[in-house]
Design a protein around this motif. Structure first.
Motif, PDB file in Angstrom:
ATOM      1  N   LEU A   1       0.811  -1.219   0.000  1.00 61.32           N
ATOM      2  CA  LEU A   1       0.000   0.000   0.000  1.00 61.32           C
ATOM      3  C   LEU A   1       0.846   1.272   0.000  1.00 61.32           C
ATOM      4  O   LEU A   1       0.536   2.238  -0.699  1.00 61.32           O
ATOM      5  CB  LEU A   1      -0.947   0.007   1.199  1.00 61.32           C
ATOM      6  CG  LEU A   1      -2.199  -0.852   1.063  1.00 61.32           C
ATOM      7  CD1 LEU A   1      -2.944  -0.916   2.390  1.00 61.32           C
ATOM      8  CD2 LEU A   1      -3.107  -0.336  -0.038  1.00 61.32           C
ATOM      9  N   GLY A   2       1.888   1.310   0.801  1.00 56.90           N
ATOM     10  CA  GLY A   2       2.771   2.473   0.812  1.00 56.90           C
ATOM     11  C   GLY A   2       2.037   3.766   1.151  1.00 56.90           C
ATOM     12  O   GLY A   2       1.213   3.820   2.060  1.00 56.90           O
ATOM     13  N   ARG A   3       2.324   4.804   0.373  1.00 53.31           N
ATOM     14  CA  ARG A   3       1.722   6.116   0.605  1.00 53.31           C
ATOM     15  C   ARG A   3       0.667   6.402  -0.460  1.00 53.31           C
ATOM     16  O   ARG A   3       0.925   6.236  -1.645  1.00 53.31           O
ATOM     17  CB  ARG A   3       2.793   7.206   0.578  1.00 53.31           C
ATOM     18  CG  ARG A   3       3.887   6.995   1.618  1.00 53.31           C
ATOM     19  CD  ARG A   3       4.888   8.128   1.626  1.00 53.31           C
ATOM     20  NE  ARG A   3       5.916   7.944   2.652  1.00 53.31           N
ATOM     21  CZ  ARG A   3       6.698   8.903   3.114  1.00 53.31           C
ATOM     22  NH1 ARG A   3       6.574  10.136   2.651  1.00 53.31           N
ATOM     23  NH2 ARG A   3       7.597   8.647   4.053  1.00 53.31           N
ATOM     24  N   ILE A  26      -0.098   5.501  17.010  1.00 57.52           N
ATOM     25  CA  ILE A  26       0.594   4.481  16.237  1.00 57.52           C
ATOM     26  C   ILE A  26       0.915   3.277  17.120  1.00 57.52           C
ATOM     27  O   ILE A  26       0.739   2.120  16.714  1.00 57.52           O
ATOM     28  CB  ILE A  26       1.875   5.063  15.616  1.00 57.52           C
ATOM     29  CG1 ILE A  26       1.522   6.175  14.618  1.00 57.52           C
ATOM     30  CG2 ILE A  26       2.693   3.971  14.928  1.00 57.52           C
ATOM     31  CD1 ILE A  26       2.718   6.915  14.062  1.00 57.52           C
ATOM     32  N   ASP A  27       1.358   3.541  18.349  1.00 53.60           N
ATOM     33  CA  ASP A  27       1.707   2.457  19.272  1.00 53.60           C
ATOM     34  C   ASP A  27       0.502   1.577  19.587  1.00 53.60           C
ATOM     35  O   ASP A  27       0.628   0.352  19.720  1.00 53.60           O
ATOM     36  CB  ASP A  27       2.295   3.022  20.566  1.00 53.60           C
ATOM     37  CG  ASP A  27       3.670   3.628  20.361  1.00 53.60           C
ATOM     38  OD1 ASP A  27       4.310   3.341  19.324  1.00 53.60           O
ATOM     39  OD2 ASP A  27       4.117   4.405  21.231  1.00 53.60           O
ATOM     40  N   LYS A  28      -0.664   2.189  19.711  1.00 50.19           N
ATOM     41  CA  LYS A  28      -1.882   1.402  19.984  1.00 50.19           C
ATOM     42  C   LYS A  28      -2.189   0.473  18.817  1.00 50.19           C
ATOM     43  O   LYS A  28      -2.598  -0.676  19.010  1.00 50.19           O
ATOM     44  CB  LYS A  28      -3.057   2.333  20.269  1.00 50.19           C
ATOM     45  CG  LYS A  28      -3.013   3.023  21.621  1.00 50.19           C
ATOM     46  CD  LYS A  28      -4.264   3.852  21.852  1.00 50.19           C
ATOM     47  CE  LYS A  28      -4.283   4.457  23.264  1.00 50.19           C
ATOM     48  NZ  LYS A  28      -3.217   5.448  23.467  1.00 50.19           N
ATOM     49  N   TRP A  78      -3.797  -0.078   8.602  1.00 43.27           N
ATOM     50  CA  TRP A  78      -3.300   1.045   7.809  1.00 43.27           C
ATOM     51  C   TRP A  78      -4.115   2.276   8.164  1.00 43.27           C
ATOM     52  O   TRP A  78      -5.236   2.177   8.687  1.00 43.27           O
ATOM     53  CB  TRP A  78      -3.351   0.763   6.309  1.00 43.27           C
ATOM     54  CG  TRP A  78      -4.715   0.832   5.677  1.00 43.27           C
ATOM     55  CD1 TRP A  78      -5.785   0.048   5.956  1.00 43.27           C
ATOM     56  CD2 TRP A  78      -5.152   1.744   4.670  1.00 43.27           C
ATOM     57  NE1 TRP A  78      -6.860   0.406   5.185  1.00 43.27           N
ATOM     58  CE2 TRP A  78      -6.504   1.445   4.382  1.00 43.27           C
ATOM     59  CE3 TRP A  78      -4.532   2.779   3.978  1.00 43.27           C
ATOM     60  CZ2 TRP A  78      -7.232   2.137   3.431  1.00 43.27           C
ATOM     61  CZ3 TRP A  78      -5.277   3.475   3.027  1.00 43.27           C
ATOM     62  CH2 TRP A  78      -6.604   3.156   2.767  1.00 43.27           C
ATOM     63  N   VAL A  79      -3.548   3.441   7.923  1.00 41.97           N
ATOM     64  CA  VAL A  79      -4.215   4.704   8.226  1.00 41.97           C
ATOM     65  C   VAL A  79      -4.956   5.176   6.972  1.00 41.97           C
ATOM     66  O   VAL A  79      -4.335   5.466   5.955  1.00 41.97           O
ATOM     67  CB  VAL A  79      -3.208   5.768   8.689  1.00 41.97           C
ATOM     68  CG1 VAL A  79      -3.886   7.119   8.833  1.00 41.97           C
ATOM     69  CG2 VAL A  79      -2.582   5.348  10.015  1.00 41.97           C
ATOM     70  N   ALA A  96       7.051   8.707  10.966  1.00 43.15           N
ATOM     71  CA  ALA A  96       6.649   7.867  12.104  1.00 43.15           C
ATOM     72  C   ALA A  96       5.850   6.660  11.630  1.00 43.15           C
ATOM     73  O   ALA A  96       6.046   5.536  12.123  1.00 43.15           O
ATOM     74  CB  ALA A  96       5.835   8.696  13.098  1.00 43.15           C
ATOM     75  N   LEU A  97       4.954   6.867  10.677  1.00 42.01           N
ATOM     76  CA  LEU A  97       4.173   5.759  10.140  1.00 42.01           C
ATOM     77  C   LEU A  97       5.052   4.811   9.337  1.00 42.01           C
ATOM     78  O   LEU A  97       4.912   3.589   9.417  1.00 42.01           O
ATOM     79  CB  LEU A  97       3.032   6.294   9.273  1.00 42.01           C
ATOM     80  CG  LEU A  97       1.887   6.956  10.030  1.00 42.01           C
ATOM     81  CD1 LEU A  97       0.961   7.702   9.087  1.00 42.01           C
ATOM     82  CD2 LEU A  97       1.099   5.911  10.818  1.00 42.01           C
ATOM     83  N   GLU A  98       5.966   5.373   8.570  1.00 42.77           N
ATOM     84  CA  GLU A  98       6.863   4.531   7.781  1.00 42.77           C
ATOM     85  C   GLU A  98       7.766   3.707   8.692  1.00 42.77           C
ATOM     86  O   GLU A  98       8.018   2.522   8.427  1.00 42.77           O
ATOM     87  CB  GLU A  98       7.699   5.393   6.837  1.00 42.77           C
ATOM     88  CG  GLU A  98       8.495   4.589   5.821  1.00 42.77           C
ATOM     89  CD  GLU A  98       8.990   5.439   4.678  1.00 42.77           C
ATOM     90  OE1 GLU A  98      10.184   5.793   4.686  1.00 42.77           O
ATOM     91  OE2 GLU A  98       8.186   5.760   3.777  1.00 42.77           O
TER      92      GLU A  98
END
Length: 481
Positions: free
Chosen positions: A32-34, A235-237, A250-251, A280-282
């Motif tokens: 999926l990437g960006r 992100i940690d959750k 994924w966001v 941070a997501l990457e």
């Protein structure tokens, strides 16, 4: 951009093969990437102005996927545009994620409205049952409103929707999202639908309408440690939920600025926020879609807004390679960029890649282990990679420092892929008779799937495999698998 261009170069036969090859959720997450949320099939103007050139422009900017938001009934008027959008995305190498608005159900979750959503998905799922497995279904966009405090009902809704879709799409990736604006804090409320079938992901949001300079829940001013921690905690959750359930996430939406409220962030402030969030997501290996296309792209003129271009490029243009021994025009540059950015390959040092150094068996075990999701780095990496290779049936672990021939490389990759069958005839290559008997099935598979393309009409099965060649082969395998 280079990843997307590599995807676009896949042959039509490779895409056709995907129809019979489901994609597991963890692989799909890595592909999926960006990406970006798009209204090409949601608003009247989006539908009227849609053109294939838009998809090509998105691909060339470096987007790997688009989240296609839809709110209309599943009728021929919708399909007249949606069919084109999905086909154009697949042809151009942009992954299409089809997401349904389901507003009536979210506002009034009566059984009648739930049944209407189920009927919608039944119609859509049956229509696209034979499409490439790169197409996925995001069942409900941003769960909110009347479902905010009804986690049990939401789980029941997903149970019904997944069951309906599975009647025609047994192995397609489906996505569910938690309540309260799809906040990752509520991922733990989700129950896995009984018909998930191992092809399920969770989609979550944060800052979908952008950060705020006053709202403590999504505060961002100068990027203080506390403000960064707000992002990181979400992100940690998600990472914790992934570990507990084995289901990737994924966001589905976030904004670099608060555009819906007039945007009181300067371009530099947006750049700072976007850079931090994207990285941070990457770092967490969680893909994301930026919200949304109309903020960055002029769909009438079919061009990117010039004033937003620095931000657009920050979000979607890949970084350059850090290796001083890899010239930008090298034949393998794009392949190396892909495998490096996807964490598959690393250098022989922080600043060198040694492209023409022969690949050793233990180096390949390490690379394949990373592709399988193993955390292989630091001291003892080769020993850990060897153990994994033996355990996975990829290699017997012998001769770790020995160099690999091209057919040995392909053999290990073929085992890694599960020893797929192939009927490809190798006689078109002048040195086909030189392929060892043990490697013929693997070489046939590699040629059929364009993982190995040959050189000057030769397969060169006994030639050594350099690190540059391995990068090229692995990028073809990773993108096409």
């Amino acid at each position: 951009m280079l990843t997307a261009m590599l995807l676009a170069c896949l042959s039509s036969s490779a895409f056709a093969a995907e129809r019979n090859n489901p994609i597991d959720p963890w692989t799909y997450q890595s592909l999926l990437g960006r990406g970006m949320d798009v209204d090409w099939c949601k608003t009247r103007q989006g539908m009227e102005t849609y053109d294939r050139q838009i998809v090509e422009n998105f691909r060339d900017m470096g987007l790997s996927h688009v989240r296609i938001r839809v709110k209309d009934d599943a009728d021929e008027q919708l399909f007249s545009v949606l069919d084109r959008v999905i086909d154009d995305c697949l042809d151009c190498g942009v992954i299409p994620v089809l997401a349904y608005q389901a507003d009536d159900m979210k506002n009034q979750p009566t059984q009648k409205n739930i049944d209407r959503v189920a009927d919608w998905w039944q119609t859509v799922a049956e229509r696209y049952r034979d499409k490439s497995y790169r197409l996925s279904f995001d069942l409900v966009i941003e769960v909110t409103n009347a479902l905010n405090d009804k986690p049990e009902l939401l789980n029941d809704i997903y149970e019904q929707l997944v069951s309906v879709v599975r009647k025609s799409n047994h192995d397609r990736i489906l996505m569910i999202s938690p309540r309260l604006r799809s906040d990752s804090a509520y991922l733990s409320d989700l129950e896995i639908p009984s018909d998930a079938n191992g092809y399920l992901m969770a989609e979550w949001h944060f800052y979908a309408a952008g950060p705020s300079k006053t709202n403590e829940k999504k505060l961002w001013t100068t990027g203080t440690p506390a403000e960064r921690q707000l992002v990181q905690s979400k992100i940690d959750k998600a990472l914790q939920w992934q570990r507990e359930t084995g289901i990737p996430t994924w966001v589905g939406a976030w904004m670099p600025g608060n555009y819906n409220d007039g945007n009181d962030y300067t371009l530099d402030e947006q750049l700072a926020f976007a850079s931090f969030v994207a990285q941070a997501l990457e770092d967490a290996s969680i893909p994301f879609a930026v919200n949304s296309d109309t903020k960055f792209y002029d769909r009438v003129e079919k061009r990117w807004y010039s004033e937003m271009l620095p931000l657009t490029m920050e979000l979607f243009q890949p970084e350059s390679l850090p290796f001083s021994d890899v010239p930008e025009g090298a034949w393998y540059y794009d392949s190396l960029l892909y495998v490096y950015q996807n964490g598959i390959f690393s250098g022989t040092s922080a600043t060198t890649f040694s492209p023409y150094q022969n690949m050793t068996r233990q180096q390949l075990w390490t690379v394949l282990g990373r592709m399988a999701g193993e955390k292989l780095s630091g001291s003892g990496v080769y020993s850990a990679a060897r153990s994994w290779a033996i355990r996975a049936g990829v290699s017997d672990g012998s001769d770790p420092t020995g160099t690999l021939s091209r057919q040995q490389l392909v053999m290990l990759l073929w085992r890694f892929a599960g020893e797929p069958t192939s009927v490809q005839d190798l006689s078109g290559f002048s040195d086909a008779a030189q392929v060892s008997s043990y490697a013929k099935k693997a070489m046939s598979w590699a040629v059929e799937n364009q993982i190995l393309t040959g050189s000057g009409g030769c397969l060169l099965p006994h030639g050594t495999a350099t690190r540059a060649q391995v990068a090229a082969i692995l990028s073809r395998f990773s993108i096409g698998s």
